[in-house]
Design a protein around this motif. Structure first.
Motif, PDB file in Angstrom:
ATOM      1  N   ALA A  55       1.002  -1.158  -0.130  1.00  0.00           N
ATOM      2  CA  ALA A  55       0.028   0.057  -0.168  1.00  0.00           C
ATOM      3  C   ALA A  55       0.920   1.461  -0.007  1.00  0.00           C
ATOM      4  N   LYS A  56       1.913   1.177   0.513  1.00  0.00           N
ATOM      5  CA  LYS A  56       3.063   2.375   0.504  1.00  0.00           C
ATOM      6  C   LYS A  56       3.728   2.479  -0.620  1.00  0.00           C
ATOM      7  N   GLY A  57       3.763   1.396  -1.676  1.00  0.00           N
ATOM      8  CA  GLY A  57       4.504   1.637  -2.777  1.00  0.00           C
ATOM      9  C   GLY A  57       5.945   1.143  -2.610  1.00  0.00           C
ATOM     10  N   GLU A  58       6.212   0.420  -1.200  1.00  0.00           N
ATOM     11  CA  GLU A  58       7.327  -0.069  -1.143  1.00  0.00           C
ATOM     12  C   GLU A  58       7.937  -1.144  -2.050  1.00  0.00           C
ATOM     13  N   ILE A  59       6.866  -1.938  -2.225  1.00  0.00           N
ATOM     14  CA  ILE A  59       7.226  -3.151  -2.954  1.00  0.00           C
ATOM     15  C   ILE A  59       5.929  -3.424  -3.618  1.00  0.00           C
ATOM     16  N   SER A  60       5.930  -4.526  -5.046  1.00  0.00           N
ATOM     17  CA  SER A  60       4.816  -4.901  -5.550  1.00  0.00           C
ATOM     18  C   SER A  60       4.068  -5.991  -4.947  1.00  0.00           C
ATOM     19  N   GLU A  61       2.803  -6.071  -5.285  1.00  0.00           N
ATOM     20  CA  GLU A  61       2.158  -7.377  -4.740  1.00  0.00           C
ATOM     21  C   GLU A  61       2.669  -8.485  -5.327  1.00  0.00           C
ATOM     22  N   GLN A  62       3.445  -8.752  -6.429  1.00  0.00           N
ATOM     23  CA  GLN A  62       3.746 -10.028  -7.085  1.00  0.00           C
ATOM     24  C   GLN A  62       5.239 -10.202  -6.123  1.00  0.00           C
ATOM     25  N   VAL A  63       5.759  -9.120  -5.914  1.00  0.00           N
ATOM     26  CA  VAL A  63       7.019  -9.421  -5.158  1.00  0.00           C
ATOM     27  C   VAL A  63       6.837 -10.047  -3.588  1.00  0.00           C
ATOM     28  N   ALA A  64       5.797  -9.382  -3.332  1.00  0.00           N
ATOM     29  CA  ALA A  64       5.416  -9.831  -1.935  1.00  0.00           C
ATOM     30  C   ALA A  64       4.994 -11.355  -1.900  1.00  0.00           C
ATOM     31  N   PHE A  65       4.199 -11.576  -2.918  1.00  0.00           N
ATOM     32  CA  PHE A  65       3.474 -12.770  -2.999  1.00  0.00           C
ATOM     33  C   PHE A  65       4.515 -13.969  -3.099  1.00  0.00           C
ATOM     34  N   ALA A  66       5.552 -13.457  -4.188  1.00  0.00           N
ATOM     35  CA  ALA A  66       6.630 -14.346  -4.447  1.00  0.00           C
ATOM     36  C   ALA A  66       7.182 -14.874  -3.099  1.00  0.00           C
ATOM     37  N   ALA A  67       7.748 -13.925  -2.277  1.00  0.00           N
ATOM     38  CA  ALA A  67       8.443 -14.079  -1.145  1.00  0.00           C
ATOM     39  C   ALA A  67       7.571 -14.971  -0.258  1.00  0.00           C
ATOM     40  N   LEU A  68       6.720 -14.593   0.100  1.00  0.00           N
ATOM     41  CA  LEU A  68       5.855 -15.405   1.062  1.00  0.00           C
ATOM     42  C   LEU A  68       5.382 -16.570   0.504  1.00  0.00           C
ATOM     43  N   SER A  69       5.111 -16.821  -0.506  1.00  0.00           N
ATOM     44  CA  SER A  69       4.801 -18.251  -1.206  1.00  0.00           C
ATOM     45  C   SER A  69       5.947 -19.066  -1.096  1.00  0.00           C
ATOM     46  N   ALA A  70       7.237 -18.734  -1.493  1.00  0.00           N
ATOM     47  CA  ALA A  70       8.327 -19.535  -1.118  1.00  0.00           C
ATOM     48  C   ALA A  70       8.567 -19.926   0.347  1.00  0.00           C
ATOM     49  N   ALA A  71       8.230 -18.889   1.139  1.00  0.00           N
ATOM     50  CA  ALA A  71       8.603 -19.010   2.634  1.00  0.00           C
ATOM     51  C   ALA A  71       7.315 -20.224   2.902  1.00  0.00           C
ATOM     52  N   ALA A  72       6.273 -20.155   2.526  1.00  0.00           N
ATOM     53  CA  ALA A  72       5.341 -20.934   2.879  1.00  0.00           C
ATOM     54  C   ALA A  72       5.571 -22.454   2.367  1.00  0.00           C
ATOM     55  N   ALA A  73       6.346 -22.586   1.327  1.00  0.00           N
ATOM     56  CA  ALA A  73       6.660 -23.920   0.607  1.00  0.00           C
ATOM     57  C   ALA A  73       7.444 -24.407   1.359  1.00  0.00           C
ATOM     58  N   GLN A  74       8.411 -23.489   1.852  1.00  0.00           N
ATOM     59  CA  GLN A  74       9.783 -24.291   2.625  1.00  0.00           C
ATOM     60  C   GLN A  74       9.415 -24.695   4.049  1.00  0.00           C
ATOM     61  N   LEU A  75       8.112 -23.964   4.502  1.00  0.00           N
ATOM     62  CA  LEU A  75       7.720 -24.611   6.003  1.00  0.00           C
ATOM     63  C   LEU A  75       6.706 -25.769   5.647  1.00  0.00           C
ATOM     64  N   GLY A  76       6.326 -26.050   4.318  1.00  0.00           N
ATOM     65  CA  GLY A  76       5.433 -27.137   4.166  1.00  0.00           C
ATOM     66  C   GLY A  76       3.886 -26.972   4.195  1.00  0.00           C
ATOM     67  N   ILE A  77       3.354 -25.433   4.162  1.00  0.00           N
ATOM     68  CA  ILE A  77       2.232 -25.025   3.983  1.00  0.00           C
ATOM     69  C   ILE A  77       1.693 -25.522   2.685  1.00  0.00           C
ATOM     70  N   PRO A  78       0.728 -26.227   2.616  1.00  0.00           N
ATOM     71  CA  PRO A  78      -0.099 -26.728   1.125  1.00  0.00           C
ATOM     72  C   PRO A  78      -0.150 -25.415   0.439  1.00  0.00           C
ATOM     73  N   GLU A  79       0.023 -25.479  -1.021  1.00  0.00           N
ATOM     74  CA  GLU A  79      -0.439 -24.437  -1.849  1.00  0.00           C
ATOM     75  C   GLU A  79      -1.821 -24.116  -1.614  1.00  0.00           C
ATOM     76  N   ARG A  80      -2.476 -25.176  -1.550  1.00  0.00           N
ATOM     77  CA  ARG A  80      -3.928 -24.735  -1.374  1.00  0.00           C
ATOM     78  C   ARG A  80      -4.295 -23.865  -0.272  1.00  0.00           C
ATOM     79  N   ASP A  81      -3.732 -23.978   0.918  1.00  0.00           N
ATOM     80  CA  ASP A  81      -3.908 -22.965   1.752  1.00  0.00           C
ATOM     81  C   ASP A  81      -3.093 -21.788   1.813  1.00  0.00           C
ATOM     82  N   ALA A  82      -1.911 -21.706   1.322  1.00  0.00           N
ATOM     83  CA  ALA A  82      -1.153 -20.731   1.188  1.00  0.00           C
ATOM     84  C   ALA A  82      -1.580 -19.902   0.139  1.00  0.00           C
ATOM     85  N   GLY A  83      -2.320 -20.471  -1.155  1.00  0.00           N
ATOM     86  CA  GLY A  83      -2.737 -19.491  -2.125  1.00  0.00           C
ATOM     87  C   GLY A  83      -1.919 -19.699  -3.391  1.00  0.00           C
ATOM     88  N   ARG A  84      -2.605 -19.900  -4.467  1.00  0.00           N
ATOM     89  CA  ARG A  84      -1.992 -19.925  -5.744  1.00  0.00           C
ATOM     90  C   ARG A  84      -1.626 -18.493  -6.443  1.00  0.00           C
TER      91      ARG A  84
END
Length: 294
Positions: free
Chosen positions: A249-278
């Protein structure tokens, strides 16, 4: 093995006495439809779905050890299937053998000593559910980690249970020797290792369009997710997604960058993609990003 079946209530009572969380499925083995309110996305994050008071919304998140709630789930719907939520919440990790190829794989694994004798259920399709003690930590649900045509049903999963009838074959799910109270063996360490999440990837690189401060902020959110305590991964992911949404919202990062970083972390933690989000519009990450940007 005889084909004697317990009533659904007796079976549910037996499962609950073992600490297994049970819930109702549709006759086709899929979760029941959410109510109109829940379909609007009133409860998106796992913690919200867990706390939802609806009887049958959100699939395995509706699983319970409250027998009155279980009875209400099945009231007036004799075709519903009885299911058990797997994973740490019920203390079980299941090896799901899919016939016919999976039976050969199962025999090979038994010969290697990787599938010790344990509580077992014959599925309505002629396969097996082998129930083991949950080893703690996060144990993935999915296909291909154990062997050909053998799936794992652990955290983020469920199994159909006796006295349910398989929708395709018309055959019942039955416990080995009609004995659902058989002891659970520990899962072999080799299989446990196969079902653990991959180790964390290298830290996010700086100098890729972020300021140093922004990189540190995003890295801090990723680190928080990766350090989440057992059973708190989804909640930590949601919190981090809200904070990342504020950065978007502050324009510091794009939504896609945020999603890429967090989805990678979720995958490393073993959170299923259907829960983390596609995508940034779905799942725990999408819900958190939307709340953060608001």
């Amino acid at each position: 093995m005889t084909a004697t079946l317990m009533s659904r209530r007796d079976a549910a009572m037996t499962y609950v006495e073992r600490g297994w969380h049970v819930f109702a499925l549709s006759a086709g083995k899929s979760p029941l439809a959410n109510c109109p309110t829940c379909r609007t996305g009133a409860h998106r994050a796992p913690a919200e779905m867990e706390a939802c008071g609806c009887l049958t919304c959100h699939g395995f998140y509706s699983a319970t050890t409250d027998l009155d709630r279980v009875a209400a789930m099945f009231a007036g719907h004799p075709d519903r299937l009885l299911a058990i939520r797997t994973g740490k919440v019920s203390g079980i990790a299941v090896v799901d053998v899919d016939p016919p190829e999976g039976l050969d794989t199962m025999r090979d694994l038994m010969a290697e000593g990787l599938l010790p004798e344990t509580c077992a259920q014959r599925t309505g399709s002629g396969g097996w559910h082998l129930l083991y003690e949950h080893p703690g930590g996060y144990v993935m649900s999915g296909a291909g980690k154990i062997g050909r045509k053998i799936d794992s049903k652990a955290d983020g999963g469920y199994i159909v249970a006796s006295p349910s009838i398989h929708p395709r074959t018309g055959e019942p799910y039955t416990w080995r020797w009609d004995y659902p109270t058989a002891p659970l063996a520990p899962m072999h360490p080799t299989l446990v290792a196969r079902l653990r999440p991959e180790p964390p990837a290298p830290r996010l690189a700086t100098g890729t369009g972020f300021t140093t401060l922004t990189s540190k902020r995003l890295q801090g959110l990723v680190d928080t997710v990766l350090k989440a305590e057992d059973g708190n991964g989804n909640n930590s992911l949601y919190w981090a997604s809200c904070k990342a949404g504020e950065m978007v919202a502050k324009g510091e990062i794009s939504e896609q960058v945020a999603f890429a970083a967090l989805s990678a972390a979720a995958a490393q933690l073993g959170i299923p993609e259907r829960d983390a989000g596609r995508s940034p519009q779905h799942g725990t990450i999408g819900s958190g990003l939307r709340r953060g940007t608001r």
